[in-house]
Design an enzyme around this catalytic site. Structure first.
Site, mmCIF file in Angstrom:
data_model
loop_
_atom_site.group_PDB
_atom_site.id
_atom_site.type_symbol
_atom_site.label_atom_id
_atom_site.label_comp_id
_atom_site.label_asym_id
_atom_site.label_seq_id
_atom_site.Cartn_x
_atom_site.Cartn_y
_atom_site.Cartn_z
ATOM 1 N N MET A 208 0.861 -1.198 0.000
ATOM 2 C CA MET A 208 0.000 0.000 0.000
ATOM 3 C C MET A 208 0.888 1.235 0.000
ATOM 4 O O MET A 208 1.779 1.344 0.838
ATOM 5 C CB MET A 208 -0.892 0.060 1.241
ATOM 6 C CG MET A 208 -2.065 -0.875 1.265
ATOM 7 S SD MET A 208 -3.175 -0.463 2.649
ATOM 8 C CE MET A 208 -2.135 -0.847 4.065
ATOM 9 N N HIS A 209 0.616 2.142 -0.942
ATOM 10 C CA HIS A 209 1.375 3.383 -0.912
ATOM 11 C C HIS A 209 0.606 4.573 -1.474
ATOM 12 O O HIS A 209 0.991 5.722 -1.268
ATOM 13 C CB HIS A 209 2.681 3.227 -1.709
ATOM 14 C CG HIS A 209 2.466 3.192 -3.192
ATOM 15 N ND1 HIS A 209 2.079 2.053 -3.853
ATOM 16 C CD2 HIS A 209 2.581 4.151 -4.132
ATOM 17 C CE1 HIS A 209 1.965 2.306 -5.144
ATOM 18 N NE2 HIS A 209 2.261 3.572 -5.349
ATOM 19 N N ARG A 210 -0.498 4.336 -2.182
ATOM 20 C CA ARG A 210 -1.194 5.436 -2.846
ATOM 21 C C ARG A 210 -1.884 6.338 -1.835
ATOM 22 O O ARG A 210 -2.502 5.880 -0.871
ATOM 23 C CB ARG A 210 -2.211 4.906 -3.860
ATOM 24 C CG ARG A 210 -1.567 4.296 -5.084
ATOM 25 C CD ARG A 210 -2.577 3.984 -6.166
ATOM 26 N NE ARG A 210 -1.928 3.391 -7.324
ATOM 27 C CZ ARG A 210 -1.406 4.090 -8.325
ATOM 28 N NH1 ARG A 210 -1.482 5.409 -8.317
ATOM 29 N NH2 ARG A 210 -0.824 3.475 -9.339
ATOM 30 N N ASP A 286 -2.285 -1.767 -4.057
ATOM 31 C CA ASP A 286 -2.820 -0.612 -4.788
ATOM 32 C C ASP A 286 -1.818 -0.152 -5.850
ATOM 33 O O ASP A 286 -1.960 0.918 -6.432
ATOM 34 C CB ASP A 286 -3.193 0.546 -3.845
ATOM 35 C CG ASP A 286 -2.031 1.064 -3.008
ATOM 36 O OD1 ASP A 286 -0.869 0.688 -3.285
ATOM 37 O OD2 ASP A 286 -2.275 1.857 -2.076
#
Length: 441
Positions: A208-210, A286
């Protein structure tokens, strides 16, 4: 001929490695410019040596910053290099700020631009990536497109099919090439070695990074609530530094880290991560690029987004959009774990991105354009010829190339009664509806 390749992030380096390698094999003069956009030492230092490609000729060390500041600094550094090196074409890949900066600078200097992975659309203009990829496509000379569906996006926006080259995606080339390197060396990062994943029955790899996920407290909370209930699978989470900071700010990091079935580790090098992906039962992500890598490696993917610029992975059946919906995340994870028929169908989805020849097709096309003088960017010398736009149903056996020559036309869209078709030169138009520009003779 001289080719300049601009890189800014880990996914760009990974996906451009096969093209850089192919250019080198053909002894074509090339320079590689790294913007230094990925400033975290753990995520940047070893990319080039890991992938066995040349180190950058230039690194402008932009680092972090706001979109405006980062893009501006990149443009300044890139302009200085391009004015000195004078390449025939600049290659950019994907949708990062480095892509935007490289495309804008090259276009102002009248240098041809080749956009690798062109035509992707999420149709979500709140995403900076969508803005970047659209702006780049406006300035480009050559479009290296992963799928026919992406090509049709560009046709719908008015781009000429004559400059659209469907190559497949270099992610396939990269996965095949780099997984062999990864298997030979095994895991190197101590944090993944300690997990002893060979003894894990089922592995869910999470990324997850967005911003739309990690900066939204409600969304990130929903995702974590789902992870709590997925205690029948080992969740391996190589955490992005920005994601860790945000979780700590929201008071959620310790809550997640204390779950026995969740293994939070520091970011992995590319080869370690590729090997982990290949050993995973499923992916929860994501990331755009990981959706492509998963279907290439026959690993089912659940995507933590409500839209994707990789819709082909969904259509093919290897990827499901779950957003931050707790119930959907749990439902489809359990279905993959417990329903073998469902899981096998996802694993065996036909890869829409080709069989690993993208780099060859890309460099073939560049050489062809160069030989034909099509990389020369010059102001038009002729007065604009008037044209009219028409739609018609074709009722004769005639291919695109012959039709365009006889009618002095440029076909934009082709509809065969069921779906839009890319106007390849050898496509028979009989019975199809077309839209076109007809030029005055």
């Amino acid at each position: 001929m001289k080719i300049a390749t601009i890189l800014g992030t880990r996914p760009e380096i990974i996906k451009m490695a096969p093209i850089i390698d192919e250019i080198s094999k053909r002894n074509i003069n090339q320079i590689v410019l790294h913007t230094g956009q990925h400033y975290d030492k753990e995520m940047s230092d070893n990319f080039f040596s890991d992938l066995e490609i040349q180190n950058p000729d230039y690194n402008i060390h932009v680092g972090s910053g706001t979109h405006g500041k980062q893009t501006g600094l990149m443009m300044k550094g890139i302009e200085e290099v391009l004015m000195d090196e004078k390449p025939d074409i600049v290659l950019v890949q994907g949708d990062t700020n480095a892509v935007l900066a490289g495309a804008l600078v090259a276009s102002k200097l009248h240098i041809a631009i080749g956009h690798v992975e062109a035509g992707l659309r999420s149709f979500d203009m709140t995403m900076p990536e969508e803005v970047n990829r659209r702006a780049c496509d406006v300035t480009s000379t050559m479009y290296f497109i992963p799928t026919e569906e992406s090509a049709i996006n560009l046709l719908a926006e008015g781009f000429s099919h004559k400059n659209l080259i469907i190559t497949g995606n270099t992610v396939v080339d990269a996965c095949f090439r780099h997984l062999e390197i990864a298997k030979k060396r095994g895991f190197e990062e101590e944090s993944i070695k300690k997990l002893n994943i060979e003894n894990m029955e089922n592995i869910l790899t999470l990324t997850m990074h967005r911003a739309e996920n990690v900066d939204d407290k409600q969304r990130i909370t929903n995702i974590i609530e789902a992870l709590k209930e997925l205690n029948d699978v080992d969740i391996i989470f190589p955490i992005h530094p920005r994601t860790k900071n945000t979780l700590q700010k929201f008071g959620l990091f310790d809550e997640l880290n204390n779950l026995e079935h969740v293994h939070i580790i520091k970011p992995l090098g590319y080869l370690d991560f590729l090997l982990l992906t290949s050993k995973s039962t499923l992916i929860l992500t994501d990331s755009g690029g990981l959706q492509e890598e998963a279907i290439t490696l026959n690993v089912p993917a659940l995507t933590l987004r409500y839209n994707t610029e990789r819709p082909e992975t969904v259509t093919a059946g290897g990827n499901i959009l779950v957003g931050s919906d707790k119930e959907r995340i749990i439902k489809y994870t359990h279905k993959i774990l417990n329903d073998k028929e469902f899981s096998d169908k996802m694993k065996n989805a036909i890869n829409p991105y080709g069989q690993g020849e993208s780099a060859k097709l890309t460099v073939d096309a560049i050489e062809d354009y160069y030989k034909k003088g099509l990389l020369d960017i010059k102001a038009p010398e002729n007065i604009m010829i008037s044209f009219k736009r028409e739609m018609m149903c074709v009722n004769e056996n005639i291919d695109v190339k012959t039709f365009e020559k006889e009618k002095n036309a440029l076909i934009h869209m082709v509809f065969d009664g069921e779906k839009m078709r890319f106007p390849r030169e050898d496509l028979n138009l009989n019975g199809k509806i077309i839209s076109m520009d007809i030029f005055e003779r």
